[in-house]
Design a protein around this motif. Structure first.
Motif, PDB file in Angstrom:
ATOM      1  N   THR A 187       0.858  -1.184   0.000  1.00 34.32           N
ATOM      2  CA  THR A 187       0.000   0.000   0.000  1.00 34.32           C
ATOM      3  C   THR A 187       0.895   1.235   0.000  1.00 34.32           C
ATOM      4  N   VAL A 188       0.279   2.422  -0.038  1.00 38.02           N
ATOM      5  CA  VAL A 188       1.030   3.679   0.048  1.00 38.02           C
ATOM      6  C   VAL A 188       0.222   4.712   0.831  1.00 38.02           C
ATOM      7  N   CYS A 189       0.772   5.235   1.884  1.00 34.75           N
ATOM      8  CA  CYS A 189       0.353   6.445   2.602  1.00 34.75           C
ATOM      9  C   CYS A 189      -1.158   6.577   2.808  1.00 34.75           C
ATOM     10  N   TYR A 190      -1.842   7.395   2.013  1.00 35.54           N
ATOM     11  CA  TYR A 190      -3.256   7.714   2.210  1.00 35.54           C
ATOM     12  C   TYR A 190      -4.149   6.481   2.151  1.00 35.54           C
ATOM     13  N   ASP A 191      -3.669   5.401   1.520  1.00 34.48           N
ATOM     14  CA  ASP A 191      -4.392   4.129   1.561  1.00 34.48           C
ATOM     15  C   ASP A 191      -4.719   3.729   2.993  1.00 34.48           C
ATOM     16  N   LEU A 192      -3.879   4.144   3.932  1.00 35.18           N
ATOM     17  CA  LEU A 192      -4.014   3.737   5.331  1.00 35.18           C
ATOM     18  C   LEU A 192      -5.389   4.058   5.903  1.00 35.18           C
ATOM     19  N   ARG A 193      -6.056   5.078   5.385  1.00 34.33           N
ATOM     20  CA  ARG A 193      -7.360   5.497   5.917  1.00 34.33           C
ATOM     21  C   ARG A 193      -8.529   4.679   5.376  1.00 34.33           C
ATOM     22  N   PHE A 194      -8.238   3.665   4.580  1.00 27.79           N
ATOM     23  CA  PHE A 194      -9.297   2.891   3.940  1.00 27.79           C
ATOM     24  C   PHE A 194      -9.153   1.428   4.345  1.00 27.79           C
ATOM     25  N   PRO A 195      -9.765   1.055   5.474  1.00 25.65           N
ATOM     26  CA  PRO A 195      -9.562  -0.290   6.032  1.00 25.65           C
ATOM     27  C   PRO A 195     -10.018  -1.407   5.113  1.00 25.65           C
ATOM     28  N   GLU A 196     -10.956  -1.133   4.208  1.00 27.95           N
ATOM     29  CA  GLU A 196     -11.432  -2.194   3.322  1.00 27.95           C
ATOM     30  C   GLU A 196     -10.292  -2.746   2.457  1.00 27.95           C
ATOM     31  N   LEU A 197      -9.347  -1.882   2.073  1.00 28.97           N
ATOM     32  CA  LEU A 197      -8.199  -2.348   1.294  1.00 28.97           C
ATOM     33  C   LEU A 197      -7.389  -3.358   2.096  1.00 28.97           C
ATOM     34  N   TYR A 198      -7.150  -3.083   3.360  1.00 27.96           N
ATOM     35  CA  TYR A 198      -6.356  -3.964   4.204  1.00 27.96           C
ATOM     36  C   TYR A 198      -7.113  -5.241   4.546  1.00 27.96           C
ATOM     37  N   GLN A 199      -8.437  -5.137   4.665  1.00 26.31           N
ATOM     38  CA  GLN A 199      -9.251  -6.336   4.848  1.00 26.31           C
ATOM     39  C   GLN A 199      -9.135  -7.238   3.617  1.00 26.31           C
ATOM     40  N   CYS A 200      -9.131  -6.626   2.453  1.00 29.42           N
ATOM     41  CA  CYS A 200      -8.987  -7.390   1.211  1.00 29.42           C
ATOM     42  C   CYS A 200      -7.616  -8.066   1.155  1.00 29.42           C
ATOM     43  N   LEU A 201      -6.562  -7.338   1.519  1.00 31.72           N
ATOM     44  CA  LEU A 201      -5.219  -7.909   1.501  1.00 31.72           C
ATOM     45  C   LEU A 201      -5.111  -9.108   2.440  1.00 31.72           C
ATOM     46  N   PHE A 203      -7.881 -10.940   4.175  1.00 29.11           N
ATOM     47  CA  PHE A 203      -8.871 -12.010   4.163  1.00 29.11           C
ATOM     48  C   PHE A 203      -9.122 -12.581   2.767  1.00 29.11           C
ATOM     49  N   LYS A 204      -8.826 -11.820   1.744  1.00 30.60           N
ATOM     50  CA  LYS A 204      -8.995 -12.339   0.385  1.00 30.60           C
ATOM     51  C   LYS A 204      -7.681 -12.852  -0.197  1.00 30.60           C
ATOM     52  N   HIS A 205      -6.569 -12.217   0.215  1.00 34.02           N
ATOM     53  CA  HIS A 205      -5.274 -12.571  -0.384  1.00 34.02           C
ATOM     54  C   HIS A 205      -4.245 -13.041   0.636  1.00 34.02           C
ATOM     55  N   GLN A 206      -4.658 -13.239   1.888  1.00 31.08           N
ATOM     56  CA  GLN A 206      -3.836 -13.880   2.913  1.00 31.08           C
ATOM     57  C   GLN A 206      -2.495 -13.185   3.196  1.00 31.08           C
ATOM     58  N   ALA A 207      -2.480 -11.864   3.167  1.00 30.34           N
ATOM     59  CA  ALA A 207      -1.265 -11.131   3.517  1.00 30.34           C
ATOM     60  C   ALA A 207      -0.884 -11.405   4.967  1.00 30.34           C
ATOM     61  N   GLN A 208       0.409 -11.396   5.233  1.00 35.38           N
ATOM     62  CA  GLN A 208       0.938 -11.579   6.593  1.00 35.38           C
ATOM     63  C   GLN A 208       1.687 -10.341   7.084  1.00 35.38           C
ATOM     64  N   VAL A 209       2.209  -9.565   6.148  1.00 37.75           N
ATOM     65  CA  VAL A 209       2.948  -8.344   6.467  1.00 37.75           C
ATOM     66  C   VAL A 209       2.419  -7.235   5.564  1.00 37.75           C
ATOM     67  N   LEU A 210       2.046  -6.117   6.164  1.00 38.27           N
ATOM     68  CA  LEU A 210       1.519  -4.982   5.414  1.00 38.27           C
ATOM     69  C   LEU A 210       2.564  -3.864   5.363  1.00 38.27           C
ATOM     70  N   LEU A 211       2.849  -3.367   4.182  1.00 38.61           N
ATOM     71  CA  LEU A 211       3.840  -2.306   3.987  1.00 38.61           C
ATOM     72  C   LEU A 211       3.119  -0.987   3.729  1.00 38.61           C
ATOM     73  N   VAL A 212       3.466   0.048   4.509  1.00 38.43           N
ATOM     74  CA  VAL A 212       2.777   1.335   4.410  1.00 38.43           C
ATOM     75  C   VAL A 212       3.799   2.474   4.320  1.00 38.43           C
ATOM     76  N   PRO A 213       4.549   2.590   3.219  1.00 41.64           N
ATOM     77  CA  PRO A 213       5.458   3.723   3.063  1.00 41.64           C
ATOM     78  C   PRO A 213       4.657   5.015   2.950  1.00 41.64           C
ATOM     79  N   SER A 214       5.109   6.068   3.645  1.00 44.75           N
ATOM     80  CA  SER A 214       4.258   7.254   3.772  1.00 44.75           C
ATOM     81  C   SER A 214       5.053   8.549   3.832  1.00 44.75           C
TER      82      SER A 214
END
Length: 314
Positions: A187-201, A203-214
């Motif tokens: 992800t990138v920066c302002y994405d952080l305010r949209f939890p649905e994206l992280y839910q998708c990462l 629960f849909k794509h089984q992410a284990q580590v989330l990267l948030v350069p900002s």
């Protein structure tokens, strides 16, 4: 690498590093062979000079390599922050251009994976760029690139008006990448305010580590930076690595800083000693902890929203 269109369908260094230790690379459901999990998160103050920024990135990468780091995460707009509107668009290049190739060589020379958040990738026309998170492996190969989906078009209270969409085209694809450090959600920066994206990462794509350069503004960072990051970690049960721009870049722009790494329980496990210095903090990613948290609190099995959403009347 897993790709999916966005939005998803309605189913929804300053402080010395700790001694080296090993973590486990994990499959989607179980822990597999052990691998090194030492990661670093960078804090820096990029300016309007490509060479100066590269010199900083190169120095930090080499220092991190000496500290045993195998995966180093840089903040958004690591390579350039201009002081004039449209300045970065003129410098935008494709991913095989000389700017990114320089960083690919750096990764190869250091035998290190690099997360480069917020690169000015050449856009669909001469007046637009993409804000692109680039992932490079230890051989210097571009392993993946994610184009920022949510653009920062905001009137920050008591601060400035930002209109990222004037010069940037939004991406439309969710990106998850398998790596020696786990399954990475980009992800990138302002994405952080949209939890649905992280839910998708997660629960849909089984992410284990989330990267948030900002490059959070000082005002928004003071109010929301850490609490949003910890919320994303807790609700997804993922590690979160958040590299941040810090301090004054020019007379117009200032970033909040506070680069941190958070574990799947929501605990901050690494950060720099202050919000403004240039350097990196180090932590070990232990994917068995992801497994343990998810087993003890199996929220993926308890989620009901998708079925409720599907059955709800329009």
């Amino acid at each position: 690498m897993a790709l999916a269109p966005w939005p998803p369908s309605r189913s929804l260094s300053h402080s010395p590093p700790p001694p080296p230790s090993s973590a486990r690379a994990m499959s989607l459901s179980s822990v597999s062979a052990a691998s090194q999990g030492k990661v670093g998160v960078v804090q820096m103050t990029s300016v309007g000079d490509l060479d100066a920024n590269y010199a900083t990135c190169s120095r930090l990468t080499k220092e991190a390599a000496l500290a045993g780091v195998k995966f180093l995460c840089f903040p958004e707009v690591f390579s350039f922050i201009g002081s004039k509107d449209g300045e970065s668009v003129k410098l935008a290049e494709p991913l095989d251009g000389p700017i990114m190739q320089r960083y690919c060589s750096l990764a190869n020379e250091s035998s290190m994976w690099l997360s480069l958040g917020g690169f000015q990738e050449r856009g669909p026309d001469d007046s637009h760029q993409y804000n692109t998170h680039v992932l490079i492996d230890e051989s210097g190969k571009v392993r993946s690139s994610y184009r920022k989906i949510h653009l920062f078009d905001v009137d920050v209270p008591g601060n400035m008006v930002y209109k990222e969409s004037r010069f940037t085209t939004a991406g439309d694809t969710v990106l998850v990448v398998d790596s020696p450090f786990g399954r990475l959600g980009l992800t990138v920066c302002y994405d952080l305010r949209f939890p649905e994206l992280y839910q998708c990462l997660r629960f849909k794509h089984q992410a284990q580590v989330l990267l948030v350069p900002s490059a959070f503004t000082k005002v928004t960072g003071e109010a929301h930076w850490e609490i949003l990051l910890r919320a994303r970690a807790i609700e997804t049960q993922c590690y979160v690595i958040a590299a941040a721009q810090a301090g004054k870049h020019n007379e117009k722009r200032e970033s909040y800083g506070d680069s941190i790494i958070i574990d799947p329980w929501g605990t901050v496990i690494a950060r720099l000693p202050d919000r403004l210095s240039t350097g990196f903090a180090v932590a070990d990613i232990d994917l068995s902890k992801v497994e343990a948290v998810r087993t003890k609190m199996p929220i993926s099995e308890h989620r009901k929203f998708e079925s409720i959403w599907k059955s709800s009347s329009p």
